[in-house]
Design a protein around this motif. Structure first.
Motif, PDB file in Angstrom:
ATOM      1  N   MET A 207      13.246   4.084  -7.581  1.00  0.00           N
ATOM      2  CA  MET A 207      11.892   4.066  -8.128  1.00  0.00           C
ATOM      3  C   MET A 207      10.984   4.857  -7.216  1.00  0.00           C
ATOM      4  N   SER A 208      10.273   5.845  -7.758  1.00  0.00           N
ATOM      5  CA  SER A 208       9.438   6.708  -6.938  1.00  0.00           C
ATOM      6  C   SER A 208       8.136   6.011  -6.568  1.00  0.00           C
ATOM      7  N   THR A 209       7.533   6.458  -5.478  1.00  0.00           N
ATOM      8  CA  THR A 209       6.256   5.931  -5.035  1.00  0.00           C
ATOM      9  C   THR A 209       5.257   7.064  -4.899  1.00  0.00           C
ATOM     10  N   ILE A 210       3.988   6.718  -4.866  1.00  0.00           N
ATOM     11  CA  ILE A 210       2.928   7.698  -4.671  1.00  0.00           C
ATOM     12  C   ILE A 210       2.649   7.770  -3.172  1.00  0.00           C
ATOM     13  N   TYR A 211       3.031   8.850  -2.539  1.00  0.00           N
ATOM     14  CA  TYR A 211       2.849   8.944  -1.097  1.00  0.00           C
ATOM     15  C   TYR A 211       1.518   9.621  -0.806  1.00  0.00           C
ATOM     16  N   GLN A 212       0.504   8.817  -0.590  1.00  0.00           N
ATOM     17  CA  GLN A 212      -0.820   9.304  -0.261  1.00  0.00           C
ATOM     18  C   GLN A 212      -1.483   8.271   0.647  1.00  0.00           C
ATOM     19  N   PRO A 213      -2.512   8.695   1.369  1.00  0.00           N
ATOM     20  CA  PRO A 213      -3.254   7.712   2.166  1.00  0.00           C
ATOM     21  C   PRO A 213      -3.736   6.569   1.283  1.00  0.00           C
ATOM     22  N   VAL A 214      -3.766   5.363   1.854  1.00  0.00           N
ATOM     23  CA  VAL A 214      -4.176   4.195   1.076  1.00  0.00           C
ATOM     24  C   VAL A 214      -5.649   4.341   0.689  1.00  0.00           C
ATOM     25  N   PRO A 215      -5.967   4.334  -0.614  1.00  0.00           N
ATOM     26  CA  PRO A 215      -7.373   4.441  -1.036  1.00  0.00           C
ATOM     27  C   PRO A 215      -8.165   3.246  -0.528  1.00  0.00           C
ATOM     28  N   LYS A 216      -9.471   3.437  -0.399  1.00  0.00           N
ATOM     29  CA  LYS A 216     -10.317   2.380   0.137  1.00  0.00           C
ATOM     30  C   LYS A 216     -10.273   1.130  -0.733  1.00  0.00           C
ATOM     31  N   GLU A 217     -10.096   1.322  -2.052  1.00  0.00           N
ATOM     32  CA  GLU A 217     -10.045   0.165  -2.956  1.00  0.00           C
ATOM     33  C   GLU A 217      -8.824  -0.708  -2.669  1.00  0.00           C
ATOM     34  N   VAL A 218      -7.690  -0.058  -2.355  1.00  0.00           N
ATOM     35  CA  VAL A 218      -6.488  -0.816  -2.022  1.00  0.00           C
ATOM     36  C   VAL A 218      -6.599  -1.379  -0.617  1.00  0.00           C
ATOM     37  N   GLU A 219      -7.181  -0.596   0.282  1.00  0.00           N
ATOM     38  CA  GLU A 219      -7.364  -1.071   1.650  1.00  0.00           C
ATOM     39  C   GLU A 219      -8.201  -2.337   1.682  1.00  0.00           C
ATOM     40  N   ALA A 220      -9.136  -2.455   0.749  1.00  0.00           N
ATOM     41  CA  ALA A 220     -10.017  -3.623   0.699  1.00  0.00           C
ATOM     42  C   ALA A 220      -9.247  -4.908   0.411  1.00  0.00           C
ATOM     43  N   VAL A 221      -8.110  -4.795  -0.256  1.00  0.00           N
ATOM     44  CA  VAL A 221      -7.304  -5.992  -0.573  1.00  0.00           C
ATOM     45  C   VAL A 221      -5.959  -5.959   0.135  1.00  0.00           C
ATOM     46  N   SER A 222      -5.791  -5.061   1.088  1.00  0.00           N
ATOM     47  CA  SER A 222      -4.484  -4.891   1.727  1.00  0.00           C
ATOM     48  C   SER A 222      -4.030  -6.157   2.445  1.00  0.00           C
ATOM     49  N   ASP A 223      -4.965  -6.913   3.054  1.00  0.00           N
ATOM     50  CA  ASP A 223      -4.576  -8.159   3.729  1.00  0.00           C
ATOM     51  C   ASP A 223      -3.982  -9.145   2.727  1.00  0.00           C
ATOM     52  N   LYS A 224      -4.621  -9.252   1.561  1.00  0.00           N
ATOM     53  CA  LYS A 224      -4.101 -10.165   0.530  1.00  0.00           C
ATOM     54  C   LYS A 224      -2.764  -9.669  -0.010  1.00  0.00           C
ATOM     55  N   LEU A 225      -2.614  -8.356  -0.177  1.00  0.00           N
ATOM     56  CA  LEU A 225      -1.336  -7.803  -0.645  1.00  0.00           C
ATOM     57  C   LEU A 225      -0.236  -8.064   0.379  1.00  0.00           C
ATOM     58  N   ASN A 226      -0.565  -7.907   1.655  1.00  0.00           N
ATOM     59  CA  ASN A 226       0.425  -8.166   2.695  1.00  0.00           C
ATOM     60  C   ASN A 226       0.825  -9.635   2.732  1.00  0.00           C
ATOM     61  N   GLU A 227      -0.148 -10.530   2.571  1.00  0.00           N
ATOM     62  CA  GLU A 227       0.153 -11.960   2.515  1.00  0.00           C
ATOM     63  C   GLU A 227       1.073 -12.273   1.341  1.00  0.00           C
ATOM     64  N   PHE A 228       0.853 -11.592   0.237  1.00  0.00           N
ATOM     65  CA  PHE A 228       1.678 -11.787  -0.954  1.00  0.00           C
ATOM     66  C   PHE A 228       3.130 -11.391  -0.672  1.00  0.00           C
ATOM     67  N   VAL A 229       3.317 -10.254  -0.019  1.00  0.00           N
ATOM     68  CA  VAL A 229       4.672  -9.811   0.325  1.00  0.00           C
ATOM     69  C   VAL A 229       5.298 -10.766   1.336  1.00  0.00           C
ATOM     70  N   LEU A 230       4.537 -11.165   2.331  1.00  0.00           N
ATOM     71  CA  LEU A 230       5.062 -12.075   3.363  1.00  0.00           C
ATOM     72  C   LEU A 230       5.486 -13.404   2.764  1.00  0.00           C
ATOM     73  N   TRP A 231       4.763 -13.877   1.760  1.00  0.00           N
ATOM     74  CA  TRP A 231       5.150 -15.128   1.088  1.00  0.00           C
ATOM     75  C   TRP A 231       6.549 -14.995   0.490  1.00  0.00           C
ATOM     76  N   HIS A 232       6.818 -13.873  -0.164  1.00  0.00           N
ATOM     77  CA  HIS A 232       8.151 -13.630  -0.718  1.00  0.00           C
ATOM     78  C   HIS A 232       9.201 -13.550   0.390  1.00  0.00           C
ATOM     79  N   GLU A 233       8.870 -12.879   1.465  1.00  0.00           N
ATOM     80  CA  GLU A 233       9.821 -12.741   2.574  1.00  0.00           C
ATOM     81  C   GLU A 233      10.158 -14.097   3.180  1.00  0.00           C
ATOM     82  N   LYS A 234       9.150 -14.969   3.278  1.00  0.00           N
ATOM     83  CA  LYS A 234       9.373 -16.312   3.837  1.00  0.00           C
ATOM     84  C   LYS A 234      10.364 -17.091   2.986  1.00  0.00           C
TER      85      LYS A 234
END
Length: 371
Positions: free
Chosen positions: A1-28
């Protein structure tokens, strides 16, 4: 599955902590469950014990993310989708059947028949405890509950007909037809779908269901022919290719060609197709308005047409998961917008028209009785 390789837009950066927590929950949960070595029976009992608490945690996270991102554009959500891919979320979920079909779309499109079959089966599936847990959490979301409810609504509709002919467009696994035929033989069905693999799976499950191939967009344009693969030729049938170029000459050898006749069905329904079809207010010969007219023309006088569409009442968290985790977009419509499907119908032929809901109220159905 391809990804969009670009700098993280500010809109995504604004929720990046929540997105990371979401991934970490799955990893746990992935780590904790991989440490357990249980029999299938013990594993299911263990999952039963933790399912409620895990589901509450999960839905709390997606509700927050859904609320935080509900005004994001599809492009911004696609950046977030790529962000989650790069964080490894899809790899964590790929062994879970629900998420595999949702994210990887093995048949090339979202909401395929196998996905619908998984939702209807509604049980633990997957090779690991983590895969099974995530599969069940997916199946317990509001969207899946509404899909199971719509099957019940359709079965109730069937029960109002002592006999007659029924057409299902974009039939998918045709689970409601299969359930009906287990106990009744009063109705005669025709199931139509564009996907040859869906037809093969349905035939393997229940050979009594007459299943055939049609492209809804061809029907919109007024092409009423459908294809019934000949049994001996089924392994060689590829409708998308067979209808192009020189291969057209082989179509009569591979398929029986039939035509949908006007006023030939007592009930015509389509449960999930309209979620993907645009409405063009100024072009009644295109999209949902044109398709509704084509289907209405197939209904006998005194018959009924039922058309489903997901409503905007879908919880923001569930919608967020579909769009950001799965890159899966539906067209959610209000009751007024669902009623607009009928904009080109000859109203002198309409005896009654209303929008009804399945039990959860998330799936609307345009219910039209023909005079």
């Amino acid at each position: 599955m391809s990804t969009i390789y670009q700098p993280v837009p500010k809109e995504v950066e604004a929720v990046s902590d929540k997105l990371n927590e979401f991934v970490l929950w799955h990893e746990k949960y992935h780590y904790e469950l991989s440490e357990l070595h249980l029999s299938e029976k013990e594993g299911h009992a263990y999952l039963d014990d933790i399912l409620l608490s895990a589901s509450i945690e999960y839905h709390s996270m997606i509700d927050e993310l859904g609320e935080a991102m509900k005004h994001y554009s599809p492009e911004q959500k696609k950046y977030a989708f790529s962000y989650l891919l790069e964080k490894g979320l899809a790899k964590l979920l790929k062994d879970s059947p629900y998420w595999y079909h949702s994210i990887f779309k093995p048949r090339g499109y979202a909401g395929d028949a196998e996905m619908m079959a998984l939702i209807y089966r509604d049980r633990y599936e997957g090779p690991t405890l983590f895969a099974k847990l995530m599969h069940r959490i997916g199946l317990d979301c509001a969207a899946c509950i509404s899909i199971r409810n719509r099957k019940s609504l359709l079965l109730d509709t069937f029960s109002t007909y002592p006999e007659g002919k029924v057409l299902s467009l974009a039939a998918g696994p045709a689970q409601e037809i299969d359930d009906y035929l287990r106990y009744n033989r009063d109705l005669e069905f025709l199931a139509l779908d564009h996907d040859i693999q869906t037809l093969i799976d349905a035939r393997n499950k229940n050979a009594e269901i007459p299943y055939a191939i049609i492209n809804a967009f061809h029907l919109i344009r007024g092409h009423h022919q459908y294809l019934i693969p000949r049994s001996r030729m089924l392994p060689y049938c590829q409708p998308k290719k067979d209808l192009k170029g020189i291969r057209k000459w082989l179509v009569p050898f591979k398929y029986r060609i039939e035509t949908l006749q006007k006023e030939s069905f007592d009930l015509v329904y389509s449960a999930g197709l309209y979620d993907y079809i645009e409405t063009f207010d100024k072009r009644k010969d295109k999209g949902s308005i044109a398709l509704t007219r084509r289907l209405f023309d197939l209904v006998k006088p005194g018959g009924k047409m039922v058309i489903g569409n997901m409503s905007p009442r879908m919880p923001e968290g569930v919608r967020w998961v579909m769009e950001v985790v799965c890159d899966w977009y539906l067209i959610y419509r209000t009751k007024k917008e669902v009623l607009a499907f009928a904009a080109d119908l000859p109203m002198e032929q309409v005896a009654d028209m209303q929008v009804v809901e399945e039990e959860s109220g998330l799936n609307y159905f345009l219910d039209i009785q023909k005079k």
